[in-house]
Design a protein around this motif. Structure first.
Motif, PDB file in Angstrom:
ATOM      1  N   SER A 187      23.697  -1.539  21.068  1.00 23.88           N
ATOM      2  CA  SER A 187      22.270  -1.414  21.321  1.00 23.88           C
ATOM      3  C   SER A 187      21.706  -2.637  20.681  1.00 23.88           C
ATOM      4  CB  SER A 187      21.877  -0.290  20.457  1.00 23.88           C
ATOM      5  OG  SER A 187      20.524  -0.002  20.280  1.00 23.88           O
ATOM      6  N   GLU A 188      20.561  -2.865  21.559  1.00 24.15           N
ATOM      7  CA  GLU A 188      19.752  -3.936  20.807  1.00 24.15           C
ATOM      8  C   GLU A 188      18.711  -3.454  19.684  1.00 24.15           C
ATOM      9  OE1 GLU A 188      18.173  -6.965  23.164  1.00 24.15           O
ATOM     10  OE2 GLU A 188      19.991  -7.356  24.224  1.00 24.15           O
ATOM     11  N   ALA A 189      18.705  -2.091  19.189  1.00 24.05           N
ATOM     12  CA  ALA A 189      17.662  -1.623  18.730  1.00 24.05           C
ATOM     13  C   ALA A 189      17.707  -2.245  17.207  1.00 24.05           C
ATOM     14  CB  ALA A 189      17.731  -0.285  18.207  1.00 24.05           C
ATOM     15  N   PRO A 190      18.636  -2.819  16.698  1.00 27.45           N
ATOM     16  CA  PRO A 190      18.753  -3.163  15.366  1.00 27.45           C
ATOM     17  C   PRO A 190      18.110  -4.829  15.442  1.00 27.45           C
ATOM     18  CG  PRO A 190      20.874  -2.259  15.616  1.00 27.45           C
ATOM     19  CD  PRO A 190      20.105  -2.294  16.903  1.00 27.45           C
ATOM     20  N   ALA A 191      18.325  -5.341  16.366  1.00 29.68           N
ATOM     21  CA  ALA A 191      18.016  -6.828  16.687  1.00 29.68           C
ATOM     22  C   ALA A 191      16.328  -6.606  17.052  1.00 29.68           C
ATOM     23  CB  ALA A 191      18.804  -7.356  17.873  1.00 29.68           C
ATOM     24  N   ASN A 192      15.956  -5.864  17.855  1.00 31.53           N
ATOM     25  CA  ASN A 192      14.629  -5.616  18.024  1.00 31.53           C
ATOM     26  C   ASN A 192      13.753  -5.284  16.689  1.00 31.53           C
ATOM     27  OD1 ASN A 192      14.711  -6.227  20.655  1.00 31.53           O
ATOM     28  ND2 ASN A 192      14.980  -4.208  21.529  1.00 31.53           N
TER      29      ASN A 192
ATOM     30  N   ALA B 112       5.781  -2.348   7.227  1.00 30.71           N
ATOM     31  CA  ALA B 112       6.717  -2.850   8.475  1.00 30.71           C
ATOM     32  C   ALA B 112       8.188  -2.975   8.065  1.00 30.71           C
ATOM     33  CB  ALA B 112       5.774  -4.019   9.073  1.00 30.71           C
ATOM     34  N   VAL B 113       8.286  -3.956   6.961  1.00 29.29           N
ATOM     35  CA  VAL B 113       9.715  -4.218   6.403  1.00 29.29           C
ATOM     36  C   VAL B 113      10.185  -3.227   6.119  1.00 29.29           C
ATOM     37  CG1 VAL B 113      10.888  -5.511   4.620  1.00 29.29           C
ATOM     38  CG2 VAL B 113       9.006  -6.567   5.570  1.00 29.29           C
ATOM     39  N   ARG B 114       9.964  -2.074   5.279  1.00 27.85           N
ATOM     40  CA  ARG B 114      10.554  -0.938   5.083  1.00 27.85           C
ATOM     41  C   ARG B 114      11.024  -0.123   6.366  1.00 27.85           C
ATOM     42  NH1 ARG B 114       7.071  -1.260   0.695  1.00 27.85           N
ATOM     43  NH2 ARG B 114       5.441   0.287   1.719  1.00 27.85           N
ATOM     44  N   ARG B 115       9.931   0.014   7.275  1.00 29.36           N
ATOM     45  CA  ARG B 115      10.008   0.708   8.453  1.00 29.36           C
ATOM     46  C   ARG B 115      11.366  -0.048   9.216  1.00 29.36           C
ATOM     47  NH1 ARG B 115       5.259   1.321   9.512  1.00 29.36           N
ATOM     48  NH2 ARG B 115       4.963  -0.831  10.709  1.00 29.36           N
ATOM     49  N   ALA B 116      11.440  -1.381   9.399  1.00 31.37           N
ATOM     50  CA  ALA B 116      12.302  -2.030  10.064  1.00 31.37           C
ATOM     51  C   ALA B 116      13.737  -1.844   9.474  1.00 31.37           C
ATOM     52  CB  ALA B 116      11.972  -3.509  10.504  1.00 31.37           C
ATOM     53  N   LEU B 117      13.827  -2.121   8.119  1.00 32.66           N
ATOM     54  CA  LEU B 117      14.972  -1.989   7.668  1.00 32.66           C
ATOM     55  C   LEU B 117      15.667  -0.373   7.638  1.00 32.66           C
ATOM     56  CD1 LEU B 117      14.320  -4.056   4.291  1.00 32.66           C
ATOM     57  CD2 LEU B 117      15.798  -4.604   6.500  1.00 32.66           C
ATOM     58  N   ALA B 118      14.703   0.379   7.760  1.00 32.08           N
ATOM     59  CA  ALA B 118      15.210   1.764   7.997  1.00 32.08           C
ATOM     60  C   ALA B 118      15.789   1.969   9.280  1.00 32.08           C
ATOM     61  CB  ALA B 118      14.115   2.767   7.625  1.00 32.08           C
ATOM     62  N   GLU B 119      15.007   1.466  10.485  1.00 27.35           N
ATOM     63  CA  GLU B 119      15.556   1.627  11.750  1.00 27.35           C
ATOM     64  C   GLU B 119      16.678   0.847  12.049  1.00 27.35           C
ATOM     65  OE1 GLU B 119      12.662   0.143  14.668  1.00 27.35           O
ATOM     66  OE2 GLU B 119      10.748   1.221  13.470  1.00 27.35           O
ATOM     67  N   ILE B 120      16.932  -0.529  11.314  1.00 29.64           N
ATOM     68  CA  ILE B 120      18.209  -1.088  11.407  1.00 29.64           C
ATOM     69  C   ILE B 120      19.477  -0.185  10.791  1.00 29.64           C
ATOM     70  CG2 ILE B 120      19.361  -3.245  10.560  1.00 29.64           C
ATOM     71  CD1 ILE B 120      16.757  -4.682  10.674  1.00 29.64           C
TER      72      ILE B 120
ATOM     73  N   GLN C  73      19.724   2.812  10.498  1.00 28.68           N
ATOM     74  CA  GLN C  73      19.995   4.092  11.352  1.00 28.68           C
ATOM     75  C   GLN C  73      20.769   3.558  12.713  1.00 28.68           C
ATOM     76  OE1 GLN C  73      16.420   6.395  12.602  1.00 28.68           O
ATOM     77  NE2 GLN C  73      17.410   7.698  13.615  1.00 28.68           N
ATOM     78  N   ALA C  74      20.283   2.584  13.209  1.00 25.00           N
ATOM     79  CA  ALA C  74      20.879   2.028  14.450  1.00 25.00           C
ATOM     80  C   ALA C  74      22.306   1.404  14.199  1.00 25.00           C
ATOM     81  CB  ALA C  74      20.173   0.894  15.070  1.00 25.00           C
ATOM     82  N   GLU C  75      22.444   0.958  13.076  1.00 29.22           N
ATOM     83  CA  GLU C  75      23.946   0.566  12.612  1.00 29.22           C
ATOM     84  C   GLU C  75      24.812   1.520  12.355  1.00 29.22           C
ATOM     85  OE1 GLU C  75      23.334  -2.720   9.635  1.00 29.22           O
ATOM     86  OE2 GLU C  75      22.458  -4.212  11.328  1.00 29.22           O
ATOM     87  N   GLU C  76      24.407   2.615  11.835  1.00 31.56           N
ATOM     88  CA  GLU C  76      25.138   3.837  11.609  1.00 31.56           C
ATOM     89  C   GLU C  76      25.807   4.326  13.087  1.00 31.56           C
ATOM     90  OE1 GLU C  76      23.381   7.333   9.777  1.00 31.56           O
ATOM     91  OE2 GLU C  76      22.410   5.908   8.474  1.00 31.56           O
ATOM     92  N   ASP C  77      25.406   4.095  14.157  1.00 31.45           N
ATOM     93  CA  ASP C  77      25.888   4.489  15.328  1.00 31.45           C
ATOM     94  C   ASP C  77      26.754   3.656  16.004  1.00 31.45           C
ATOM     95  OD1 ASP C  77      26.638   5.560  17.876  1.00 31.45           O
ATOM     96  OD2 ASP C  77      24.636   5.279  18.739  1.00 31.45           O
TER      97      ASP C  77
END
Length: 174
Positions: free
Chosen positions: A54-59, A35-43, A45-49
């Motif tokens: 977007s609240e995606a990185p915070a979520n 879950a940590v690896r998945r969340a860090l990858a999502e953060i 990815q979201a921070e690249e844009d």
């Protein structure tokens, strides 16, 4: 995150120092580690844009914290997950508020910059609302052992970095 953002030597040294313990923890708690690896990858990815807020990185950081707060599945799991989500979102935005000026100077990602916030201290009312959300869920937990310590962390400890960051700024301008 600091290593990714800034590539500084201190962050690299800390990563090497913590690496063995992190591997051991990941082996002991594979669900949380995933879950940590998945969340860090999502953060990441979201921070690249950097084109739109977007609240995606915070979520995603909230989901990371939710995973860390739930090491077993029992009747308190839903409340612990919700507490982790809300605390994670508070921490993410508090970090963004504290780093806003530095991130602007270095042209680094900051969700508050994308919202048009010009001073991290001005985001205090929103942070207080996020803290209230986390405190509301925390109050539903049957915390007995170390309750005073946990309450101190939630009600004052999380504000230490924010207060220090903006006390320095105020001290420099007066």
């Amino acid at each position: 995150d600091d290593l990714e953002d800034e590539g500084n030597c201190l962050s690299a040294a800390a990563m090497r120092l913590l690496s063995r313990g992190a591997k051991k923890a990941a082996a002991s708690y594979p669900v949380q580690a995933a879950a940590v690896r998945r969340a860090l990858a999502e953060i990441a990815q979201a921070e690249e844009d950097r084109s739109a807020y977007s609240e995606a990185p915070a979520n995603a950081f909230g989901e990371l914290m939710a995973a860390l707060f739930t090491v077993r599945d029992d009747r308190w799991t839903p409340v612990l997950r919700e507490f982790g989500r809300r605390l994670g979102k508070l921490i993410y935005f508090m970090d963004a508020a504290c780093d806003l000026a530095r991130d602007r100077k270095k042209h680094q990602y900051n969700p508050l910059a994308l919202l048009g916030v010009t001073d991290g201290a001005s985001f205090l009312p929103q942070l207080e609302l996020l803290a209230g959300d986390a405190a509301d869920v925390f109050s539903r937990l049957p915390v007995v052992q170390d309750a005073a310590l946990l309450e101190n962390i939630l009600y004052s400890g999380v504000w230490t970095r924010f207060s220090a960051a903006f006390a320095r700024k105020e001290g420099q301008t007066t």
